[in-house]
Design an enzyme around this catalytic site. Structure first.
Site, PDB file in Angstrom:
ATOM      1  N   TRP A 122       0.854  -1.188   0.000  1.00 47.84           N
ATOM      2  CA  TRP A 122       0.000   0.000   0.000  1.00 47.84           C
ATOM      3  C   TRP A 122       0.891   1.239   0.000  1.00 47.84           C
ATOM      4  O   TRP A 122       1.643   1.463   0.959  1.00 47.84           O
ATOM      5  CB  TRP A 122      -0.899   0.017   1.244  1.00 47.84           C
ATOM      6  CG  TRP A 122      -1.896  -1.094   1.225  1.00 47.84           C
ATOM      7  CD1 TRP A 122      -3.107  -1.085   0.608  1.00 47.84           C
ATOM      8  CD2 TRP A 122      -1.774  -2.390   1.824  1.00 47.84           C
ATOM      9  NE1 TRP A 122      -3.749  -2.281   0.781  1.00 47.84           N
ATOM     10  CE2 TRP A 122      -2.950  -3.100   1.525  1.00 47.84           C
ATOM     11  CE3 TRP A 122      -0.798  -3.014   2.583  1.00 47.84           C
ATOM     12  CZ2 TRP A 122      -3.161  -4.398   1.956  1.00 47.84           C
ATOM     13  CZ3 TRP A 122      -1.013  -4.305   3.006  1.00 47.84           C
ATOM     14  CH2 TRP A 122      -2.181  -4.987   2.692  1.00 47.84           C
TER      15      TRP A 122
ATOM     16  N   HIS B  74      -7.289   1.459   2.818  1.00 40.79           N
ATOM     17  CA  HIS B  74      -8.301   0.456   2.506  1.00 40.79           C
ATOM     18  C   HIS B  74      -9.418   0.507   3.556  1.00 40.79           C
ATOM     19  O   HIS B  74      -9.236   1.038   4.651  1.00 40.79           O
ATOM     20  CB  HIS B  74      -7.701  -0.957   2.433  1.00 40.79           C
ATOM     21  CG  HIS B  74      -6.858  -1.354   3.603  1.00 40.79           C
ATOM     22  ND1 HIS B  74      -6.197  -2.553   3.668  1.00 40.79           N
ATOM     23  CD2 HIS B  74      -6.567  -0.724   4.767  1.00 40.79           C
ATOM     24  CE1 HIS B  74      -5.535  -2.623   4.812  1.00 40.79           C
ATOM     25  NE2 HIS B  74      -5.746  -1.529   5.489  1.00 40.79           N
TER      26      HIS B  74
ATOM     27  N   ARG C 228      -4.424   6.322  -2.074  1.00 44.13           N
ATOM     28  CA  ARG C 228      -3.068   5.752  -2.188  1.00 44.13           C
ATOM     29  C   ARG C 228      -2.222   6.631  -3.089  1.00 44.13           C
ATOM     30  O   ARG C 228      -2.748   7.271  -4.010  1.00 44.13           O
ATOM     31  CB  ARG C 228      -3.117   4.333  -2.776  1.00 44.13           C
ATOM     32  CG  ARG C 228      -3.787   3.372  -1.840  1.00 44.13           C
ATOM     33  CD  ARG C 228      -3.713   1.950  -2.328  1.00 44.13           C
ATOM     34  NE  ARG C 228      -4.668   1.123  -1.594  1.00 44.13           N
ATOM     35  CZ  ARG C 228      -4.946  -0.129  -1.854  1.00 44.13           C
ATOM     36  NH1 ARG C 228      -4.322  -0.737  -2.838  1.00 44.13           N
ATOM     37  NH2 ARG C 228      -5.826  -0.796  -1.141  1.00 44.13           N
TER      38      ARG C 228
ATOM     39  N   GLN D 268     -13.785   1.553  -1.809  1.00 44.08           N
ATOM     40  CA  GLN D 268     -13.747   0.108  -1.519  1.00 44.08           C
ATOM     41  C   GLN D 268     -15.005  -0.277  -0.762  1.00 44.08           C
ATOM     42  O   GLN D 268     -15.698   0.570  -0.202  1.00 44.08           O
ATOM     43  CB  GLN D 268     -12.528  -0.254  -0.688  1.00 44.08           C
ATOM     44  CG  GLN D 268     -11.326  -0.591  -1.520  1.00 44.08           C
ATOM     45  CD  GLN D 268     -10.208  -1.232  -0.712  1.00 44.08           C
ATOM     46  OE1 GLN D 268     -10.298  -1.375   0.509  1.00 44.08           O
ATOM     47  NE2 GLN D 268      -9.152  -1.604  -1.393  1.00 44.08           N
TER      48      GLN D 268
ATOM     49  N   VAL E 247      -5.245 -11.907   6.823  1.00 49.99           N
ATOM     50  CA  VAL E 247      -6.084 -13.080   6.566  1.00 49.99           C
ATOM     51  C   VAL E 247      -5.190 -14.303   6.368  1.00 49.99           C
ATOM     52  O   VAL E 247      -4.032 -14.178   5.977  1.00 49.99           O
ATOM     53  CB  VAL E 247      -6.970 -12.891   5.302  1.00 49.99           C
ATOM     54  CG1 VAL E 247      -8.097 -11.936   5.554  1.00 49.99           C
ATOM     55  CG2 VAL E 247      -6.150 -12.474   4.108  1.00 49.99           C
TER      56      VAL E 247
ATOM     57  N   ALA F 102     -13.446 -12.000   5.309  1.00 53.76           N
ATOM     58  CA  ALA F 102     -13.567 -10.580   4.947  1.00 53.76           C
ATOM     59  C   ALA F 102     -13.152 -10.414   3.498  1.00 53.76           C
ATOM     60  O   ALA F 102     -12.329 -11.178   2.982  1.00 53.76           O
ATOM     61  CB  ALA F 102     -12.679  -9.736   5.842  1.00 53.76           C
TER      62      ALA F 102
HETATM   63  C1  FA5 Z   1      -6.881  -4.433   0.041  1.00 55.22           C
HETATM   64  O1  FA5 Z   1      -7.002  -3.206   0.064  1.00 55.22           O
HETATM   65  C2  FA5 Z   1      -7.325  -5.300   1.198  1.00 55.22           C
HETATM   66  N1  FA5 Z   1      -7.727  -4.457   2.290  1.00 55.22           N
HETATM   67  C3  FA5 Z   1      -8.485  -6.202   0.748  1.00 55.22           C
HETATM   68  C4  FA5 Z   1      -8.859  -7.240   1.758  1.00 55.22           C
HETATM   69  C5  FA5 Z   1      -9.935  -7.039   2.603  1.00 55.22           C
HETATM   70  C6  FA5 Z   1      -8.124  -8.414   1.817  1.00 55.22           C
HETATM   71  C7  FA5 Z   1     -10.277  -8.012   3.536  1.00 55.22           C
HETATM   72  C8  FA5 Z   1      -8.453  -9.400   2.751  1.00 55.22           C
HETATM   73  C9  FA5 Z   1      -9.537  -9.178   3.594  1.00 55.22           C
HETATM   74  P1  FA5 Z   1      -6.046  -4.546  -2.422  1.00 55.22           P
HETATM   75  O2  FA5 Z   1      -4.991  -3.521  -2.279  1.00 55.22           O
HETATM   76  O3  FA5 Z   1      -5.718  -5.695  -3.272  1.00 55.22           O
HETATM   77  O4  FA5 Z   1      -6.452  -5.161  -1.015  1.00 55.22           O
HETATM   78  O5  FA5 Z   1      -7.377  -3.829  -2.946  1.00 55.22           O
HETATM   79  C10 FA5 Z   1      -8.625  -4.490  -2.981  1.00 55.22           C
HETATM   80  C11 FA5 Z   1      -9.395  -4.074  -4.233  1.00 55.22           C
HETATM   81  O6  FA5 Z   1      -9.543  -2.646  -4.262  1.00 55.22           O
HETATM   82  C12 FA5 Z   1      -8.676  -4.416  -5.542  1.00 55.22           C
HETATM   83  O7  FA5 Z   1      -8.948  -5.741  -5.912  1.00 55.22           O
HETATM   84  C13 FA5 Z   1      -9.268  -3.412  -6.508  1.00 55.22           C
HETATM   85  O8  FA5 Z   1     -10.543  -3.839  -6.968  1.00 55.22           O
HETATM   86  C14 FA5 Z   1      -9.476  -2.196  -5.616  1.00 55.22           C
HETATM   87  N2  FA5 Z   1      -8.340  -1.273  -5.746  1.00 55.22           N
HETATM   88  C15 FA5 Z   1      -7.132  -1.359  -5.147  1.00 55.22           C
HETATM   89  N3  FA5 Z   1      -6.336  -0.336  -5.505  1.00 55.22           N
HETATM   90  C16 FA5 Z   1      -7.060   0.419  -6.358  1.00 55.22           C
HETATM   91  C17 FA5 Z   1      -6.813   1.643  -7.077  1.00 55.22           C
HETATM   92  N4  FA5 Z   1      -5.662   2.278  -6.957  1.00 55.22           N
HETATM   93  N5  FA5 Z   1      -7.789   2.132  -7.868  1.00 55.22           N
HETATM   94  C18 FA5 Z   1      -8.992   1.484  -7.967  1.00 55.22           C
HETATM   95  N6  FA5 Z   1      -9.289   0.351  -7.325  1.00 55.22           N
HETATM   96  C19 FA5 Z   1      -8.351  -0.187  -6.528  1.00 55.22           C
END
Ligand code: FA5
Length: 347
Positions: free
Chosen positions: A157, A178, A204, A218, A261, A315
């Site tokens: 992140w 997130h 981010r 999200q 997780v 989650a």
């Molecule tokens: C997370 O942010 C974790 N908090 C998700 C999680 C929750 C995992 C609960 C386990 C349990 P990640 O960075 O992969 O994970 O982001 C999750 C989703 O948010 C991605 O699959 C995507 O659909 C969306 N996302 C992430 N970054 C961006 C971005 N910069 N722009 C748009 N959508 C995004």
């Protein structure tokens, strides 16, 4: 191999120099640093080298990589400045509205409508919406989620910290990266069975492109009860994605690491733009990542005062904009926050 590296360097320095717009630069960035990018793939051939060759090539590789990243960043900035300059000479005054001018009626933003629809689906399954702050502590966003300071997973992140002496819980403040910052609140303020969701903005320091925004939404789903397992996660993922996209949606769960997780998964939807072949929108992967998910780690349950021997939980963190891209065939995530009426009026 150093000749190949120098060829890549020369070739791409020229391409970057002549890139006309940000879209060209995104494509150049992907063909260098994307999943199948030329720079990304190069280290795979390092195993063929002996120690001496590697000693020479390693620093050269790093130097070329850093130079290309820097030159792309500089060109990006220059293109932005050129477009601001061009705007300075534009005439923005609109003609006065005439009485017969078309009356515009506003409507809900497509992402808001999409999120309301998603919330209704989970509402029907007994999930209730909760709030969590957009400015939060490092503790709630990372530490309590099994990501202590200096943990390498923090690199997943790109975080925007708040430059302030103000500290809560003896912890720095940041813009939440997130909606998982809602997890500790959901767990510590409720007794199982827990079925909660949190929808909202995240921030981010992203390299913005067709599928990455710096400010995006999200959708976190948290489910804790006795006997909850990966089977519930698989079932609910499919149930939810089929209710949004219809029965034909192709979904895959792949192993993915998140420290909060165990086990963790990525939930992907087949890219509708290339049907899995790989394109600019999906970054050459063929699939668009829609969510991260998994079984809530026992440490996180314990931090929320829930006994992991008695209860288990799952989650997800979905990206509604990525899902709306697939649902409505939108090629660029940046359109959502662009304020372009021609785009918004299609919904
Ligand atoms: C997370 O942010 C974790 N908090 C998700 C999680 C929750 C995992 C609960 C386990 C349990 P990640 O960075 O992969 O994970 O982001 C999750 C989703 O948010 C991605 O699959 C995507 O659909 C969306 N996302 C992430 N970054 C961006 C971005 N910069 N722009 C748009 N959508 C995004």
């Amino acid at each position: 191999m150093d000749i190949k590296l120098k060829e890549i360097q020369q070739d791409y320095l020229n391409k970057i120099k002549t890139a006309k717009n940000l879209k060209d630069l995104d494509e150049i960035f992907l063909s260098l640093f994307g999943k199948n990018g030329e720079v990304t793939l190069l280290p795979k051939q390092f195993s063929q080298l002996d120690k001496e060759q590697l000693k020479k090539l390693g620093p050269l590789f790093n130097q070329v990589k850093q130079e290309l990243e820097k030159v792309i960043g500089n060109r990006r900035q220059a293109i932005r400045e050129e477009s601001y300059k061009a705007l300075e000479n534009e005439e923005f005054t609109l003609p006065p509205l005439r009485w017969e001018a078309k009356q515009r009626t506003g409507h809900t933003h497509p992402l808001t409508a999409f999120e309301q629809h998603t919330a209704k689906i989970f509402n029907k399954l007994g999930f209730v919406q909760i709030d969590a702050p957009l400015i939060d502590t490092d503790y709630n966003n990372f530490e309590v989620l099994n990501i202590p300071e200096n943990h390498p997973a923090r690199d997943l992140w790109d975080t925007l910290y708040i430059n302030s002496n103000l500290k809560t819980q003896n912890s720095k403040l940041l813009l939440r990266t997130h909606t998982s910052n809602s997890q500790i609140r959901a767990l510590s303020q409720n007794k199982p069975p827990i079925r909660l969701m949190n929808i909202g903005r995240c921030f981010r320091y992203e390299n913005v492109d067709a599928r990455h925004e710096h400010t995006f939404e999200q959708f976190e789903i948290i489910y804790v009860d006795k006997g909850v397992s990966m089977a519930n996660l698989q079932y609910l993922s499919e149930y939810f994605l089929k209710s949004i996209f219809g029965e034909d949606i192709k979904v895959r769960l792949k192993p993915k690491y998140y420290p909060f997780v165990e086990p963790g998964v990525g939930v992907d939807g087949l890219c509708i733009f290339c049907k899995g072949k790989g394109c600019r929108v999906c970054g050459g992967i063929g699939w668009l990542e829609l969510a991260g998910a998994g079984m809530i780690h026992p440490n996180v349950l314990r931090a929320g005062d829930i006994d992991p021997k008695e209860y288990s939980g799952i989650a997800w963190g979905f990206g509604p904009a990525r899902m709306a891209m697939i649902k409505y065939g939108i090629e660029d995530i940046r359109l959502f926050n662009s304020g372009e009426l021609a785009f918004l009026e299609k919904f």
